[in-house]
Design a protein around this motif. Structure first.
Motif, PDB file in Angstrom:
ATOM      1  N   PRO A  32       0.790  -1.238   0.000  1.00  0.00           N
ATOM      2  CA  PRO A  32       0.000   0.000   0.000  1.00  0.00           C
ATOM      3  C   PRO A  32       0.820   1.286   0.000  1.00  0.00           C
ATOM      4  O   PRO A  32       0.423   2.271  -0.633  1.00  0.00           O
ATOM      5  CB  PRO A  32      -0.837  -0.110   1.283  1.00  0.00           C
ATOM      6  N   LYS A  33       1.953   1.323   0.715  1.00  0.00           N
ATOM      7  CA  LYS A  33       2.680   2.600   0.812  1.00  0.00           C
ATOM      8  C   LYS A  33       3.361   2.932  -0.514  1.00  0.00           C
ATOM      9  O   LYS A  33       3.255   4.045  -1.025  1.00  0.00           O
ATOM     10  CB  LYS A  33       3.741   2.528   1.918  1.00  0.00           C
ATOM     11  N   LYS A  34       4.068   1.946  -1.057  1.00  0.00           N
ATOM     12  CA  LYS A  34       4.705   2.200  -2.347  1.00  0.00           C
ATOM     13  C   LYS A  34       3.651   2.300  -3.449  1.00  0.00           C
ATOM     14  O   LYS A  34       3.859   2.981  -4.453  1.00  0.00           O
ATOM     15  CB  LYS A  34       5.704   1.099  -2.662  1.00  0.00           C
ATOM     16  N   GLY A  35       2.542   1.617  -3.227  1.00  0.00           N
ATOM     17  CA  GLY A  35       1.427   1.742  -4.166  1.00  0.00           C
ATOM     18  C   GLY A  35       1.001   3.197  -4.305  1.00  0.00           C
ATOM     19  O   GLY A  35       0.618   3.635  -5.388  1.00  0.00           O
ATOM     20  N   LYS A  36       1.100   3.932  -3.203  1.00  0.00           N
ATOM     21  CA  LYS A  36       0.715   5.361  -3.264  1.00  0.00           C
ATOM     22  C   LYS A  36       1.654   6.137  -4.181  1.00  0.00           C
ATOM     23  O   LYS A  36       1.240   7.089  -4.849  1.00  0.00           O
ATOM     24  CB  LYS A  36       0.762   5.972  -1.858  1.00  0.00           C
ATOM     25  N   ILE A  37       2.930   5.748  -4.196  1.00  0.00           N
ATOM     26  CA  ILE A  37       3.883   6.428  -5.091  1.00  0.00           C
ATOM     27  C   ILE A  37       3.510   6.132  -6.544  1.00  0.00           C
ATOM     28  O   ILE A  37       3.446   7.020  -7.391  1.00  0.00           O
ATOM     29  CB  ILE A  37       5.330   5.977  -4.783  1.00  0.00           C
ATOM     30  N   LEU A  38       3.245   4.853  -6.819  1.00  0.00           N
ATOM     31  CA  LEU A  38       2.819   4.463  -8.172  1.00  0.00           C
ATOM     32  C   LEU A  38       1.518   5.185  -8.531  1.00  0.00           C
ATOM     33  O   LEU A  38       1.375   5.725  -9.634  1.00  0.00           O
ATOM     34  CB  LEU A  38       2.645   2.934  -8.216  1.00  0.00           C
ATOM     35  N   ASP A  39       0.630   5.223  -7.563  1.00  0.00           N
ATOM     36  CA  ASP A  39      -0.662   5.865  -7.765  1.00  0.00           C
ATOM     37  C   ASP A  39      -0.493   7.350  -8.113  1.00  0.00           C
ATOM     38  O   ASP A  39      -1.137   7.868  -9.037  1.00  0.00           O
ATOM     39  CB  ASP A  39      -1.461   5.734  -6.466  1.00  0.00           C
ATOM     40  N   ARG A  40       0.386   8.016  -7.387  1.00  0.00           N
ATOM     41  CA  ARG A  40       0.629   9.446  -7.651  1.00  0.00           C
ATOM     42  C   ARG A  40       1.117   9.644  -9.085  1.00  0.00           C
ATOM     43  O   ARG A  40       0.651  10.514  -9.815  1.00  0.00           O
ATOM     44  CB  ARG A  40       1.661   9.999  -6.659  1.00  0.00           C
ATOM     45  N   LEU A  41       2.061   8.779  -9.499  1.00  0.00           N
ATOM     46  CA  LEU A  41       2.590   8.910 -10.861  1.00  0.00           C
ATOM     47  C   LEU A  41       1.503   8.661 -11.907  1.00  0.00           C
ATOM     48  O   LEU A  41       1.438   9.354 -12.927  1.00  0.00           O
ATOM     49  CB  LEU A  41       3.740   7.920 -11.075  1.00  0.00           C
ATOM     50  N   LEU A  42       0.673   7.667 -11.630  1.00  0.00           N
ATOM     51  CA  LEU A  42      -0.406   7.362 -12.576  1.00  0.00           C
ATOM     52  C   LEU A  42      -1.368   8.538 -12.686  1.00  0.00           C
ATOM     53  O   LEU A  42      -1.824   8.886 -13.778  1.00  0.00           O
ATOM     54  CB  LEU A  42      -1.162   6.100 -12.125  1.00  0.00           C
ATOM     55  N   GLN A  43      -1.644   9.150 -11.538  1.00  0.00           N
ATOM     56  CA  GLN A  43      -2.569  10.286 -11.563  1.00  0.00           C
ATOM     57  C   GLN A  43      -1.933  11.525 -12.191  1.00  0.00           C
ATOM     58  O   GLN A  43      -2.585  12.267 -12.918  1.00  0.00           O
ATOM     59  CB  GLN A  43      -3.035  10.608 -10.146  1.00  0.00           C
ATOM     60  N   GLU A  44      -0.645  11.738 -11.903  1.00  0.00           N
ATOM     61  CA  GLU A  44       0.029  12.940 -12.429  1.00  0.00           C
ATOM     62  C   GLU A  44       0.240  12.853 -13.937  1.00  0.00           C
ATOM     63  O   GLU A  44       0.148  13.840 -14.657  1.00  0.00           O
ATOM     64  CB  GLU A  44       1.397  13.110 -11.768  1.00  0.00           C
ATOM     65  N   HIS A  45       0.586  11.661 -14.411  1.00  0.00           N
ATOM     66  CA  HIS A  45       1.027  11.555 -15.810  1.00  0.00           C
ATOM     67  C   HIS A  45      -0.008  10.919 -16.739  1.00  0.00           C
ATOM     68  O   HIS A  45       0.184  10.942 -17.952  1.00  0.00           O
ATOM     69  CB  HIS A  45       2.345  10.771 -15.875  1.00  0.00           C
ATOM     70  N   CYS A  46      -1.046  10.334 -16.165  1.00  0.00           N
ATOM     71  CA  CYS A  46      -2.096   9.688 -16.972  1.00  0.00           C
ATOM     72  C   CYS A  46      -1.489   8.896 -18.131  1.00  0.00           C
ATOM     73  O   CYS A  46      -1.796   9.161 -19.307  1.00  0.00           O
ATOM     74  CB  CYS A  46      -3.084  10.707 -17.523  1.00  0.00           C
ATOM     75  N   PRO A  47      -0.622   7.935 -17.858  1.00  0.00           N
ATOM     76  CA  PRO A  47       0.054   7.216 -18.944  1.00  0.00           C
ATOM     77  C   PRO A  47      -0.931   6.401 -19.778  1.00  0.00           C
ATOM     78  O   PRO A  47      -1.863   5.812 -19.235  1.00  0.00           O
ATOM     79  CB  PRO A  47       1.027   6.291 -18.199  1.00  0.00           C
ATOM     80  N   ILE A  48      -0.680   6.378 -21.065  1.00  0.00           N
ATOM     81  CA  ILE A  48      -1.525   5.555 -21.939  1.00  0.00           C
ATOM     82  C   ILE A  48      -0.963   4.138 -21.973  1.00  0.00           C
ATOM     83  O   ILE A  48      -1.691   3.169 -21.876  1.00  0.00           O
ATOM     84  CB  ILE A  48      -1.592   6.168 -23.354  1.00  0.00           C
TER      85      ILE A  48
END
Ligand SMILES: C[S@@+](CC[C@H](N)C(=O)[O-])C[C@H]1O[C@@H](n2cnc3c(N)ncnc32)[C@H](O)[C@@H]1O
Length: 168
Positions: A32-48
């Motif tokens: 969950p904690k590192k998931g938040k880092i991944l989550d932040r990147l996914l939200q910030e960059h909206c990768p396709i």
């Protein structure tokens, strides 16, 4: 609505993974904690297009899918070594660009695979590479961030976040 139902279901899958890892047995999920880092990147960059190197039970894969926030995403599981797959991504999997690469496979593969990715031409300006466990077990070239290893308190670990800006 269907979208929020999907996201709730995904969250319950992630919660079940985390409860299992905390109380039954360690599985090397992102957690969950590192998931938040991944989550932040996914939200910030909206990768396709997201490439995950190192899939185990699918925890981080579910994580990435959940944050796609659309119904039209799909996940393709490729059961092959990363150094065989990366050079074939364009030809065999029609990948034109990688927006986010999540490295969570064997740590000794991080640097050679990064070099393969650079050589592939699939990284563009702003492509993000997130590399887990750069402190423990350790991949020193990727060392940027600090955190604690999920599920085992007291072992220092971290993730590295790199942004591709081109090859000089
Ligand atoms: C730490 S687990 C991945 C956990 C997953 N990312 C998650 O958070 O749910 C590492 C996985 O990478 C796989 N692996 C290791 N080296 C690999 C390589 N060179 N190519 C492809 N998979 C690899 C291992 O078999 C293992 O299943």
């Amino acid at each position: 609505n269907l979208n929020s139902t999907l996201i709730q279901n995904v969250q319950s899958i992630l919660d079940t993974f985390d409860q299992w890892c905390c109380s039954v047995e360690l599985i090397s999920n992102i957690g969950p904690k590192k998931g938040k880092i991944l989550d932040r990147l996914l939200q910030e960059h909206c990768p396709i297009t997201v490439l995950e190197l190192g899939t185990h039970c699918g925890h981080s894969t579910v994580f990435c899918s959940a944050r796609q926030n659309k119904l039209s995403f799909f996940v393709e599981l490729i059961v092959r070594a990363s150094d065989e797959v990366i050079p074939r991504l364009r030809e065999d999997f029609s990948v034109e660009r990688l927006d986010l690469v999540f490295m969570d496979h064997w740590k000794r593969c991080y640097l050679p695979d990064l070099q393969l990715l650079e050589g592939s031409g699939l990284l563009g300006e702003g492509s993000i590479i997130l590399a887990d466990n750069v402190i423990f077990p350790g991949a020193p070239n990727f060392l940027v961030h600090r955190a604690t290893l999920e599920y085992i308190q007291g072992i220092r670990d971290g993730m590295a976040e790199l942004t591709f800006i081109g090859i000089k």
